[in-house]
Design an enzyme around this catalytic site. Structure first.
Site, PDB file in Angstrom:
ATOM      1  N   ASN A   7      -0.358  -3.222 -12.799  1.00  0.00           N
ATOM      2  CA  ASN A   7       0.758  -3.242 -11.704  1.00  0.00           C
ATOM      3  C   ASN A   7       0.708  -4.557 -11.114  1.00  0.00           C
ATOM      4  O   ASN A   7      -0.321  -4.994 -10.823  1.00  0.00           O
ATOM      5  CB  ASN A   7       0.377  -1.984 -10.797  1.00  0.00           C
ATOM      6  N   HIS A  10       1.066  -6.936  -6.621  1.00  0.00           N
ATOM      7  CA  HIS A  10       0.275  -7.604  -5.633  1.00  0.00           C
ATOM      8  C   HIS A  10       0.650  -9.132  -5.547  1.00  0.00           C
ATOM      9  O   HIS A  10       0.332  -9.776  -4.819  1.00  0.00           O
ATOM     10  CB  HIS A  10      -1.290  -7.236  -5.613  1.00  0.00           C
ATOM     11  N   HIS A  43       6.958  -2.139  -8.900  1.00  0.00           N
ATOM     12  CA  HIS A  43       7.335  -1.027  -7.898  1.00  0.00           C
ATOM     13  C   HIS A  43       8.565  -1.898  -6.995  1.00  0.00           C
ATOM     14  O   HIS A  43       8.129  -2.624  -6.251  1.00  0.00           O
ATOM     15  CB  HIS A  43       6.509  -0.538  -6.865  1.00  0.00           C
ATOM     16  N   ARG A  45      10.349  -1.595  -3.875  1.00  0.00           N
ATOM     17  CA  ARG A  45      10.618  -0.890  -2.862  1.00  0.00           C
ATOM     18  C   ARG A  45      11.733  -0.942  -2.151  1.00  0.00           C
ATOM     19  O   ARG A  45      12.334  -1.988  -2.060  1.00  0.00           O
ATOM     20  CB  ARG A  45       9.229  -1.066  -1.960  1.00  0.00           C
ATOM     21  N   ARG A  49       9.390  -5.211  -0.017  1.00  0.00           N
ATOM     22  CA  ARG A  49       8.090  -5.844   0.558  1.00  0.00           C
ATOM     23  C   ARG A  49       7.353  -6.839  -0.275  1.00  0.00           C
ATOM     24  O   ARG A  49       6.606  -7.904  -0.081  1.00  0.00           O
ATOM     25  CB  ARG A  49       7.161  -5.465   1.376  1.00  0.00           C
ATOM     26  N   GLU A  70       8.327   1.678 -10.952  1.00  0.00           N
ATOM     27  CA  GLU A  70       8.023   2.804  -9.868  1.00  0.00           C
ATOM     28  C   GLU A  70       9.100   2.757  -8.896  1.00  0.00           C
ATOM     29  O   GLU A  70       9.598   1.593  -8.637  1.00  0.00           O
ATOM     30  CB  GLU A  70       6.700   2.374  -9.180  1.00  0.00           C
ATOM     31  N   THR A 101       1.584   3.470  -1.866  1.00  0.00           N
ATOM     32  CA  THR A 101       2.046   4.933  -2.224  1.00  0.00           C
ATOM     33  C   THR A 101       0.875   5.575  -1.910  1.00  0.00           C
ATOM     34  O   THR A 101      -0.374   5.562  -2.232  1.00  0.00           O
ATOM     35  CB  THR A 101       2.454   4.853  -3.767  1.00  0.00           C
ATOM     36  N   GLU A 151       2.290  11.042 -13.925  1.00  0.00           N
ATOM     37  CA  GLU A 151       1.197  10.153 -13.503  1.00  0.00           C
ATOM     38  C   GLU A 151       0.554  10.988 -12.671  1.00  0.00           C
ATOM     39  O   GLU A 151       0.850  11.429 -11.381  1.00  0.00           O
ATOM     40  CB  GLU A 151       1.630   9.075 -12.908  1.00  0.00           C
ATOM     41  N   HIS A 191      -3.763   4.920  -9.049  1.00  0.00           N
ATOM     42  CA  HIS A 191      -4.095   4.692  -7.784  1.00  0.00           C
ATOM     43  C   HIS A 191      -5.490   4.713  -7.188  1.00  0.00           C
ATOM     44  O   HIS A 191      -6.178   5.740  -7.590  1.00  0.00           O
ATOM     45  CB  HIS A 191      -3.401   5.779  -6.856  1.00  0.00           C
TER      46      HIS A 191
HETATM   47  N1  PXP Z   1       0.520   4.261  -9.948  1.00  0.00           N
HETATM   48  C1  PXP Z   1       1.355   4.304  -8.956  1.00  0.00           C
HETATM   49  C2  PXP Z   1       2.423   5.315  -9.186  1.00  0.00           C
HETATM   50  C3  PXP Z   1       1.311   3.671  -7.789  1.00  0.00           C
HETATM   51  O1  PXP Z   1       2.076   3.606  -6.855  1.00  0.00           O
HETATM   52  C4  PXP Z   1       0.272   2.409  -7.758  1.00  0.00           C
HETATM   53  C5  PXP Z   1       0.281   1.738  -6.518  1.00  0.00           C
HETATM   54  O2  PXP Z   1       1.225   0.907  -6.659  1.00  0.00           O
HETATM   55  C6  PXP Z   1      -0.482   2.321  -8.866  1.00  0.00           C
HETATM   56  C7  PXP Z   1      -0.599   3.467  -9.832  1.00  0.00           C
HETATM   57  C8  PXP Z   1      -1.716   1.370  -8.803  1.00  0.00           C
HETATM   58  O3  PXP Z   1      -2.409   1.501  -7.741  1.00  0.00           O
HETATM   59  P1  PXP Z   1      -3.562   0.467  -7.399  1.00  0.00           P
HETATM   60  O4  PXP Z   1      -3.085  -0.796  -6.839  1.00  0.00           O
HETATM   61  O5  PXP Z   1      -4.326   1.234  -6.300  1.00  0.00           O
HETATM   62  O6  PXP Z   1      -4.557   0.382  -8.704  1.00  0.00           O
END
Ligand code: PXP
Length: 243
Positions: A7, A10, A43, A45, A49, A70, A101, A151, A191
């Protein structure tokens, strides 16, 4: 063996902190692929953001592995997905005040709206994943609504503050995976997974993909993104089921 979805939100968060053009999450997608990511996750959003509209077609253009978007079930966002055709859309709950999330989508409460979004996406050839808690009724409802993938939210495990709570959360994930597989669903997890806590979850048989963001990006500040992705892949290989 489960594969790794990275992901990249960040990276975009750092960019948006200055509303400038660096660091570019599209570059991050390229680096993550060079490090061995099997999937790039982002994602978009509703409040933009981190990932912004400009990123979406560029990601579609440079990502040669699976592209996973996402998103909430808002019509505006579904329309952007339909226009850009990621390989998969992962439907998540979204609240403006949340830091990230927090928990899964309530596919029972929002069944009508979720079902409509899934139908539109699937008609366009986009696979649909439901980000849900590992609860039997939510898993079964996801299958009923036409999702091909669930997921499972691993936050309950990642945030557990006692050994007993952690073991209970792992057990919930194990049984969630079994139920989902019985329903014919592909099972992903994500997550709160980190280099320190991923092992016991990776060892659960039946997960085919983990989506990990924050921990990989945090490590990438110091070792670079390609190396951070390689190190996480090595952990999945070390702890994942052996056949
Ligand atoms: N999966 C989903 C559906 C999420 O919303 C997130 C957070 O954006 C993640 C995975 C990844 O989570 P993390 O950044 O805590 O690894």
């Amino acid at each position: 063996m489960p594969t790794l979805g990275v992901n990249i939100d960040h990276i975009a968060t750092v960019r948006q902190a200055r509303r400038t053009d660096e660091p570019d999450p599209v570059w991050a997608a390229v680096e993550a692929q060079l490090g061995g990511a099997a999937c790039i996750t982002f994602h978009l959003r509703e409040d933009r953001r981190h990932i912004i509209d400009r990123d979406v077609p560029l990601l579609r253009g440079v990502v040669n592995v699976k592209l996973n978007m996402e998103m909430s079930i808002a019509d505006e966002i579904v329309n952007i997905a339909l226009a850009n055709k990621p390989d998969q859309c992962c439907l998540v709950p979204e609240r403006r005040e949340e830091v990230t999330t927090e928990g899964g989508l309530d596919v029972i409460r929002h069944a009508d709206r979720v079902g409509r979004a899934v139908k539109r996406l699937r008609e366009a050839g986009i696979a649909c994943s439901a980000f849900i808690e590992p609860l039997q009724d939510h898993i079964q409802k996801s299958a009923e609504l036409g999702f091909q993938v669930v997921e499972l939210w691993t936050g309950g495990y990642a945030h557990a503050d006692t050994h007993a709570a952690r073991d209970a959360a792992l057990e919930k994930l194990r049984s969630g995976v079994a139920i989902a597989r019985d329903c014919g669903l592909e099972v992903h997890g994500g997550h709160g997974l980190t280099y320190r806590n991923v092992g016991p979850v990776a060892a659960i048989r039946g997960f085919s993909e983990f989506n990990i963001g924050h921990s990989i990006m945090a490590r990438a500040f110091f070792v670079g993104l390609q190396e951070a992705v390689r190190e996480m892949n090595a952990l999945l290989l070390r702890f994942g089921p052996k056949e």
